[in-house]
Design a protein around this motif. Structure first.
Motif, short mmCIF file in Angstrom:
data_model
loop_
_atom_site.label_atom_id
_atom_site.label_comp_id
_atom_site.label_asym_id
_atom_site.label_seq_id
_atom_site.Cartn_x
_atom_site.Cartn_y
_atom_site.Cartn_z
N ILE A 203 0.84 -1.20 0.00
CA ILE A 203 0.00 0.00 0.00
C ILE A 203 0.87 1.25 0.00
CG2 ILE A 203 -1.78 1.29 1.24
CD1 ILE A 203 -2.49 -1.43 2.61
N LEU A 204 0.56 2.17 -0.88
CA LEU A 204 1.24 3.46 -0.94
C LEU A 204 0.18 4.57 -0.84
CD1 LEU A 204 3.79 5.21 -1.43
CD2 LEU A 204 3.33 5.01 -3.88
N PRO A 205 0.08 5.26 0.33
CA PRO A 205 -0.87 6.38 0.44
C PRO A 205 -0.40 7.57 -0.39
CG PRO A 205 -0.17 5.55 2.61
CD PRO A 205 0.78 5.00 1.59
N VAL A 206 -1.36 8.30 -0.93
CA VAL A 206 -1.07 9.50 -1.73
C VAL A 206 -1.81 10.67 -1.10
CG1 VAL A 206 -1.18 10.58 -4.00
CG2 VAL A 206 -0.84 8.10 -3.82
N HIS A 207 -1.06 11.71 -0.74
CA HIS A 207 -1.63 12.92 -0.14
C HIS A 207 -1.56 14.07 -1.14
CE1 HIS A 207 -1.41 11.52 4.21
NE2 HIS A 207 -0.70 10.60 3.57
N GLY A 208 -2.61 14.87 -1.18
CA GLY A 208 -2.52 16.09 -1.96
C GLY A 208 -1.58 17.09 -1.29
N GLU A 209 -1.71 17.20 0.06
CA GLU A 209 -0.85 18.08 0.85
C GLU A 209 -0.41 17.32 2.10
OE1 GLU A 209 -2.67 21.85 1.63
OE2 GLU A 209 -3.58 21.94 -0.36
N ALA A 211 -0.10 18.07 5.24
CA ALA A 211 -0.83 18.24 6.50
C ALA A 211 -2.25 17.69 6.45
CB ALA A 211 -0.87 19.72 6.86
N LYS A 212 -2.66 17.16 5.31
CA LYS A 212 -4.03 16.68 5.16
C LYS A 212 -4.04 15.16 4.98
CE LYS A 212 -5.86 21.00 3.29
NZ LYS A 212 -6.59 21.64 2.17
N PRO A 213 -5.16 14.51 5.28
CA PRO A 213 -5.23 13.06 5.12
C PRO A 213 -5.00 12.64 3.67
CG PRO A 213 -7.07 13.86 6.43
CD PRO A 213 -6.39 15.07 5.87
N ALA A 214 -4.62 11.39 3.50
CA ALA A 214 -4.42 10.85 2.15
C ALA A 214 -5.72 10.93 1.36
CB ALA A 214 -3.93 9.41 2.23
N ILE A 215 -5.59 11.16 0.07
CA ILE A 215 -6.77 11.22 -0.80
C ILE A 215 -6.89 9.99 -1.70
CG2 ILE A 215 -6.97 13.73 -0.81
CD1 ILE A 215 -5.37 13.78 -3.40
N ARG A 216 -5.79 9.28 -1.90
CA ARG A 216 -5.77 8.07 -2.71
C ARG A 216 -4.89 7.02 -2.04
NH1 ARG A 216 -9.07 10.83 -4.84
NH2 ARG A 216 -9.18 11.49 -7.03
N VAL A 217 -5.11 5.77 -2.42
CA VAL A 217 -4.15 4.71 -2.10
C VAL A 217 -3.85 3.95 -3.38
CG1 VAL A 217 -4.58 4.36 0.36
CG2 VAL A 217 -6.09 3.26 -1.32
N LEU A 218 -2.58 3.69 -3.58
CA LEU A 218 -2.15 2.77 -4.62
C LEU A 218 -1.90 1.43 -3.96
CD1 LEU A 218 0.21 5.27 -6.36
CD2 LEU A 218 -1.55 4.00 -7.61
N VAL A 219 -2.46 0.36 -4.53
CA VAL A 219 -2.38 -0.96 -3.91
C VAL A 219 -1.90 -1.96 -4.95
CG1 VAL A 219 -3.65 -2.79 -2.74
CG2 VAL A 219 -4.27 -0.40 -2.34
N ARG A 220 -0.90 -2.75 -4.57
CA ARG A 220 -0.43 -3.86 -5.40
C ARG A 220 -0.63 -5.14 -4.61
NH1 ARG A 220 4.27 -7.08 -6.45
NH2 ARG A 220 4.54 -7.50 -8.68
N THR A 221 -1.18 -6.16 -5.25
CA THR A 221 -1.46 -7.42 -4.58
C THR A 221 -1.29 -8.58 -5.55
OG1 THR A 221 -3.14 -8.60 -3.25
CG2 THR A 221 -3.93 -7.27 -5.09
N VAL A 222 -1.01 -9.75 -5.02
CA VAL A 222 -0.67 -10.91 -5.85
C VAL A 222 -1.74 -11.98 -5.69
CG1 VAL A 222 1.03 -12.75 -6.21
CG2 VAL A 222 1.79 -10.43 -5.67
#
Length: 263
Positions: A203-209, A211-222
């Motif tokens: 899991i890789l969280p993606v934040h716009g800024e 100081a703010k919560p993540a807005i997206r998650v990138l997920v890789r799974t097998v």
């Protein structure tokens, strides 16, 4: 995060623009209004591992941004773009040709039956890589766009995520990987859907800024994976302290990969 990552220019009077991705190495024609490819597609491609010769299937391909960006990086993949909207599917076909990228485009609802998939050449256990950017806005909390195509691309029904992951599990070979992008507040739903047949979750969280919560998650799974889960340090799009701006710029230009794409 479907804003234009570079520059746009209206190229005709029919409401289409031609947009530059990957530092101009990929140019895509897409509707000026409605759902538009942008940062999400570029990040998804940068998070997806592939090798020459792999059969790569992009679910919900739109105009082809994520799949074509991946194919631009990894020459020689066997690319299949799956898109429900006939107009976007035509644009994806034209974009592949205009960029000199070999790709097969299939107009198909990802929630279709296994028989419909097989008729489109997507038989079970046939793909090495699946990547996808499903509609992820909650219909109960998000006002759908009056533009039908945009609503179809953005708004998820109660079973959307589970149906898309089921389709990915069906077409993937055992030991092959699914990479997806989803809204961050729906991570629990992603993990629940992956509990049936998938493991080795990264899991890789993606934040716009920062100081703010993540807005997206990138997920890789097998498919069938058993390795421990991994949570990577967040990617912050508008802050240089977490990921050096030069490195982020390289990712957006297609010159660097995100950790999920490591072999």
């Amino acid at each position: 995060m479907n804003c234009d990552p570079t520059n746009s220019a209206v190229v005709d009077e029919a409401g289409f623009t031609e947009d530059a991705f990957l530092g101009g190495r990929l140019r895509l024609r897409q509707p000026r209004g409605g759902h538009r490819a942008g940062h999400d597609a570029v990040l998804l491609a940068a998070a997806t591992a592939a090798r020459p010769g792999d059969r790569v299937v992009d679910f919900g391909a739109g105009v082809g941004a994520a799949g074509l960006a991946l194919a631009r990086r990894v020459a020689g993949v066997d690319l299949k773009l799956v898109e429900i909207d006939p107009q976007l599917a035509r644009l994806a076909r034209d974009n592949a040709a205009a960029n000199g990228i070999k790709a097969e485009i299939v107009t198909l609802d990802v929630t279709s039956s296994a028989n419909a998939f097989a008729a489109a050449g997507l038989v079970p256990d046939s793909a090495d890589v699946v990547l996808m950017n499903p509609p992820f806005h909650d219909a109960g909390r998000h006002r759908a766009s009056p533009e039908a195509a945009k609503a179809l691309a953005h708004v998820a029904g109660p079973a959307t995520l589970e149906s898309w992951i089921l389709a990915a599990r069906r077409v993937l070979k055992s030991g092959s990987a699914l990479t997806l992008i989803w809204r961050a507040d729906g991570l629990a739903d992603v993990l629940a859907a992956l509990a049936h047949g998938f493991g080795s979750v990264q899991i890789l969280p993606v934040h716009g800024e920062a100081a703010k919560p993540a807005i997206r998650v990138l997920v890789r799974t097998v498919k069938g994976g058993r390795a421990p889960s991994r949570l990577y340090r967040s990617l912050v799009l508008n802050n240089e302290s977490t990921l050096p701006k030069m490195q982020l710029d390289d990712v957006m230009a297609g010159m660097a990969l995100l950790p999920l794409a490591a072999p």
